[in-house]
Design a protein around this motif. Structure first.
Motif, PDB file in Angstrom:
ATOM      1  N   THR A 210      45.668  35.474  32.479  1.00 16.17           N
ATOM      2  CA  THR A 210      45.102  36.662  31.999  1.00 16.17           C
ATOM      3  C   THR A 210      44.255  37.761  33.078  1.00 16.17           C
ATOM      4  O   THR A 210      43.197  37.789  33.248  1.00 16.17           O
ATOM      5  CB  THR A 210      43.999  36.329  31.015  1.00 16.17           C
ATOM      6  OG1 THR A 210      43.167  35.274  31.573  1.00 16.17           O
ATOM      7  CG2 THR A 210      44.467  35.761  29.688  1.00 16.17           C
ATOM      8  N   ARG A 211      45.019  37.813  34.030  1.00 17.50           N
ATOM      9  CA  ARG A 211      44.714  38.640  35.022  1.00 17.50           C
ATOM     10  C   ARG A 211      44.906  40.308  34.370  1.00 17.50           C
ATOM     11  O   ARG A 211      45.755  40.462  33.633  1.00 17.50           O
ATOM     12  CB  ARG A 211      45.531  38.884  36.169  1.00 17.50           C
ATOM     13  CG  ARG A 211      45.536  37.518  36.930  1.00 17.50           C
ATOM     14  CD  ARG A 211      45.166  37.642  38.609  1.00 17.50           C
ATOM     15  NE  ARG A 211      45.570  36.595  39.160  1.00 17.50           N
ATOM     16  CZ  ARG A 211      44.826  35.611  39.145  1.00 17.50           C
ATOM     17  NH1 ARG A 211      43.778  35.377  38.442  1.00 17.50           N
ATOM     18  NH2 ARG A 211      44.937  34.397  40.158  1.00 17.50           N
ATOM     19  N   ASP A 212      43.855  41.124  34.656  1.00 18.31           N
ATOM     20  CA  ASP A 212      43.911  42.404  33.844  1.00 18.31           C
ATOM     21  C   ASP A 212      44.868  43.392  34.499  1.00 18.31           C
ATOM     22  O   ASP A 212      45.038  44.538  34.053  1.00 18.31           O
ATOM     23  CB  ASP A 212      42.509  42.838  33.769  1.00 18.31           C
ATOM     24  CG  ASP A 212      41.671  42.486  34.871  1.00 18.31           C
ATOM     25  OD1 ASP A 212      42.204  41.598  35.795  1.00 18.31           O
ATOM     26  OD2 ASP A 212      40.633  43.164  35.298  1.00 18.31           O
ATOM     27  N   GLU A 213      45.451  43.131  36.030  1.00 19.72           N
ATOM     28  CA  GLU A 213      46.320  43.954  36.469  1.00 19.72           C
ATOM     29  C   GLU A 213      47.703  44.087  35.797  1.00 19.72           C
ATOM     30  O   GLU A 213      48.535  44.841  36.575  1.00 19.72           O
ATOM     31  CB  GLU A 213      46.486  43.331  38.032  1.00 19.72           C
ATOM     32  CG  GLU A 213      45.395  42.872  38.508  1.00 19.72           C
ATOM     33  CD  GLU A 213      45.874  41.438  39.415  1.00 19.72           C
ATOM     34  OE1 GLU A 213      47.138  40.808  38.837  1.00 19.72           O
ATOM     35  OE2 GLU A 213      45.478  41.403  40.225  1.00 19.72           O
ATOM     36  N   VAL A 214      47.962  43.602  34.536  1.00 17.66           N
ATOM     37  CA  VAL A 214      49.251  43.979  33.981  1.00 17.66           C
ATOM     38  C   VAL A 214      49.179  44.885  32.767  1.00 17.66           C
ATOM     39  O   VAL A 214      48.349  44.952  32.162  1.00 17.66           O
ATOM     40  CB  VAL A 214      49.665  42.663  33.203  1.00 17.66           C
ATOM     41  CG1 VAL A 214      51.001  42.808  32.679  1.00 17.66           C
ATOM     42  CG2 VAL A 214      49.554  41.447  34.363  1.00 17.66           C
ATOM     43  N   ASP A 215      50.217  45.778  33.030  1.00 13.53           N
ATOM     44  CA  ASP A 215      50.351  47.076  31.892  1.00 13.53           C
ATOM     45  C   ASP A 215      50.282  46.303  30.354  1.00 13.53           C
ATOM     46  O   ASP A 215      51.123  45.226  30.148  1.00 13.53           O
ATOM     47  CB  ASP A 215      51.761  47.626  32.178  1.00 13.53           C
ATOM     48  CG  ASP A 215      51.943  48.721  31.172  1.00 13.53           C
ATOM     49  OD1 ASP A 215      51.716  49.699  31.358  1.00 13.53           O
ATOM     50  OD2 ASP A 215      52.685  48.374  30.090  1.00 13.53           O
ATOM     51  N   ARG A 216      49.696  46.811  29.636  1.00 16.43           N
ATOM     52  CA  ARG A 216      49.639  46.256  28.178  1.00 16.43           C
ATOM     53  C   ARG A 216      50.541  45.886  27.443  1.00 16.43           C
ATOM     54  O   ARG A 216      50.999  44.824  27.000  1.00 16.43           O
ATOM     55  CB  ARG A 216      48.633  47.047  27.322  1.00 16.43           C
ATOM     56  CG  ARG A 216      47.113  47.156  27.972  1.00 16.43           C
ATOM     57  CD  ARG A 216      46.179  48.235  27.089  1.00 16.43           C
ATOM     58  NE  ARG A 216      46.327  47.745  25.627  1.00 16.43           N
ATOM     59  CZ  ARG A 216      45.003  47.405  25.173  1.00 16.43           C
ATOM     60  NH1 ARG A 216      43.981  47.481  25.867  1.00 16.43           N
ATOM     61  NH2 ARG A 216      44.979  47.024  23.979  1.00 16.43           N
ATOM     62  N   SER A 217      51.525  46.890  27.649  1.00 21.13           N
ATOM     63  CA  SER A 217      52.827  46.599  26.736  1.00 21.13           C
ATOM     64  C   SER A 217      53.638  45.600  27.453  1.00 21.13           C
ATOM     65  O   SER A 217      54.193  44.511  26.884  1.00 21.13           O
ATOM     66  CB  SER A 217      53.498  48.101  26.744  1.00 21.13           C
ATOM     67  OG  SER A 217      54.034  48.355  27.919  1.00 21.13           O
ATOM     68  N   THR A 218      53.674  45.388  28.725  1.00 22.71           N
ATOM     69  CA  THR A 218      54.353  44.452  29.571  1.00 22.71           C
ATOM     70  C   THR A 218      53.867  43.065  29.069  1.00 22.71           C
ATOM     71  O   THR A 218      54.743  42.108  28.627  1.00 22.71           O
ATOM     72  CB  THR A 218      54.241  44.768  30.910  1.00 22.71           C
ATOM     73  OG1 THR A 218      54.544  46.059  31.240  1.00 22.71           O
ATOM     74  CG2 THR A 218      55.115  43.741  31.855  1.00 22.71           C
ATOM     75  N   ALA A 219      52.399  43.075  29.156  1.00 22.63           N
ATOM     76  CA  ALA A 219      51.826  41.759  28.708  1.00 22.63           C
ATOM     77  C   ALA A 219      52.067  41.369  27.546  1.00 22.63           C
ATOM     78  O   ALA A 219      52.441  40.424  27.233  1.00 22.63           O
ATOM     79  CB  ALA A 219      50.555  42.031  28.907  1.00 22.63           C
TER      80      ALA A 219
END
Lengths: 333, 333
Positions: free
Chosen positions: B25-34
């Motif tokens: 749960t690092r926040d650097e990921v695009d929401r839709s990718t996540a």
DNA sequence: CTGAAAGCGCTTACAG
DNA sequence: CTGAAAGCGCTTACAG
């Protein structure tokens, strides 16, 4: 800094492969090379990282154990037996409880998938059976320590409940009791039915078939044992002995008998089942059918380790003998 | 076959790095990718291998616990408290005992070096203290659950022994006892000296200083408690109460009193220390100073986890309050 | 008898 | 926001 296999290799002037070989005592290594490597290992105080070894080998040398509660009177003995056996085999023991319902079960399941342990020991799985079956089918070796049900799918260890019940009956007959009250546990448990069957058969053999009105289901608690006996006495039932299916219920029964002014064992003899630590300290001390809890833990651990290390097939259930521990609640002779 | 992070990455059309990011749960990921990655994870039932994570991160998310024996009457409560706390933090608990002397201590030490766990909880380390000190100095976080000694080097949790002793005294004074026998534990233990000090001070405050001849060292066993009291009675010593430093010794004392035909509490009131399960079932039921064993386990686990996860510094000892549990052995009012 | 290399399944700078 | 690559500390074919 942590000492690694690379440090040892460098210092001994060999490759990591060779170090690994002497570590795992493969015989393909030259004796003098091996000796040199061993020297360096001692000198550096090197110990392989269990995580790395586990990853490379695909197994953790760890056994999981799932128990419903650690505060039950006999659980310490079981876990002690398991720990001793597992430690002797140089495995680790990862302990889990499932006393917080669904949440803990889920957390537990994911530990399994995480491959945190190679095999699992379970004590009396009441509400986790579905999960265990699924894990077992996926290939996780499981051994049960369980009296309460029959689980043909799993190898298990249990006490000789039927014979235990029979021995309780023979003891009561030997001290001249012909009208015993059976304070049974919940009849849905296999162990309860077996203890009852053995007890009933032995009394029939002795020429004194049980009075069905004197077989009462209870719930293994002291409070209920006390209440049931209180009620039966109030109803004027006539009995000269109590066979309680566990010691806690026996303690409750004794309290009710004492409250009614009955003497033990003169008026009513009392015998329990388990031999928890408390049994030796009641007043009078409680005669009981001893379950070999520590041995059951040891046996279960050995069965599991045999599968893990030897690749042995599941194998038949282990049924360990019980024994009657005679104290003052049945005889003052 | 085991599902790995590579499978998830491939199926989600991303790199392993990205999967690892959403896992942690690092926040650097695009929401839709996540979201997509999470779907694949659920679909595949992927759970990271704890061994691999541990190796990569250099820590195991596992806590070790070393106990002298699992069959002591109060040990189940302690371990239960620890397990609950550790599980709630999503750590594993690796259990060790050292009941087989040197051999088990050595095996245990090498488990430490193997980095099988990140921190250690220890219950009453009598003969492992040197080893623990060495481990602690090498950087292993250690928390003690210990009444028996003072170990300034380690953070620890303990019960309020001095106040516990004082409360026992106040209770006996309140029921009108002025000549108590103190059945002390081994005086080399810190908890024993504290219980004694508190008891003595409270009696002095109450205007009835203790008679030194009525302070007797015993060894915490039932057998010795019984023998000591038997001997004192035979010598004609005069006392109207017994303060035993643990419940087991109190049970022994009660047996000796009963054997001498003395009534409890009328002739002699008895109070113990611990509140083991047995205490509620003796005849008469035993009044005792309760140690909050489960809470002690929970507290110790929390202290250790705070160091492991928050990097908190060692912190001061936790001293948990005791309480007097009043039963029939001191009052029939 | 010995070693170089790949692999176990992850995480984490580093670069883009 | 994302990925290629190195690294965690071992083991194990494979080649010599």
């Amino acid at each position: 800094m942590r000492v690694t296999i690379a440090d040892v290799a460098r210092m001994a002037g060999v490759s990591k492969t060779t170090v690994s070989r002497v570590l795992n005592t493969r015989d393909e290594v030259d004796r003098s090379t091996a000796a040199r490597v061993r020297d360096v290992i001692d000198q550096l105080g090197y110990v392989p990282s269990s995580g790395a070894v586990g990853l490379a080998r695909g197994q953790s040398r760890t056994v999981g154990m799932l128990v419903p509660s650690l505060t039950w009177p006999w659980m310490g003995e079981v876990v002690q037996g398991v720990v001793d056996t597992v430690e002797a085999a140089e495995f680790g023991l990862l302990l889990f409880t499932c006393n917080r319902g669904t949440e803990s079960v889920e957390r537990f399941t994911s530990q399994v998938s995480a491959r945190a342990f190679d095999g699992l020991l379970v004590v009396e799985p009441e509400n986790t059976l579905a999960m265990l079956t699924a894990l077992h089918r996926r290939g996780l070796p499981v051994v049960l320590i369980d009296d309460r049900g029959r689980h043909p799918e799993f190898p298990y260890v249990t006490a000789a409940n039927r014979e235990g019940g029979a021995s309780a009956a023979r003891h009561l007959l030997a001290v001249g009791r012909h009208r015993p009250l059976v304070l049974a546990g919940p009849l849905r448990f296999g162990c309860v039915r077996e203890r009852l069957d053995g007890f009933r058969a032995a009394y029939a053999d002795g020429g004194h078939p049980l009075d069905p009105a004197l077989i009462v289901e209870s719930d293994f608690t002291e409070a209920d044992g006390r209440e049931v006996v209180r009620r039966l006495l109030a109803e004027g039932r006539d009995f000269d002995a109590v066979f309680a299916h566990n010691d806690l219920a026996a303690v409750g029964a004794m309290a009710a008998l004492r409250a009614a002014g009955l003497r033990m064992p003169e008026d009513v003899a009392v015998i329990g089942f388990d031999d928890i630590p408390l049994a030796g300290h009641t007043e009078p001390a409680l005669t009981t059918v001893r379950q070999p809890m520590r041995e059951m833990g040891e046996t279960a651990a050995r069965m599991l380790l045999a599968r893990l290390t030897g690749g042995a097939p599941p194998g038949p259930p282990a049924v360990l003998p019980t024994s009657v521990v005679v104290r003052r609640s049945t005889t003052n002779g």
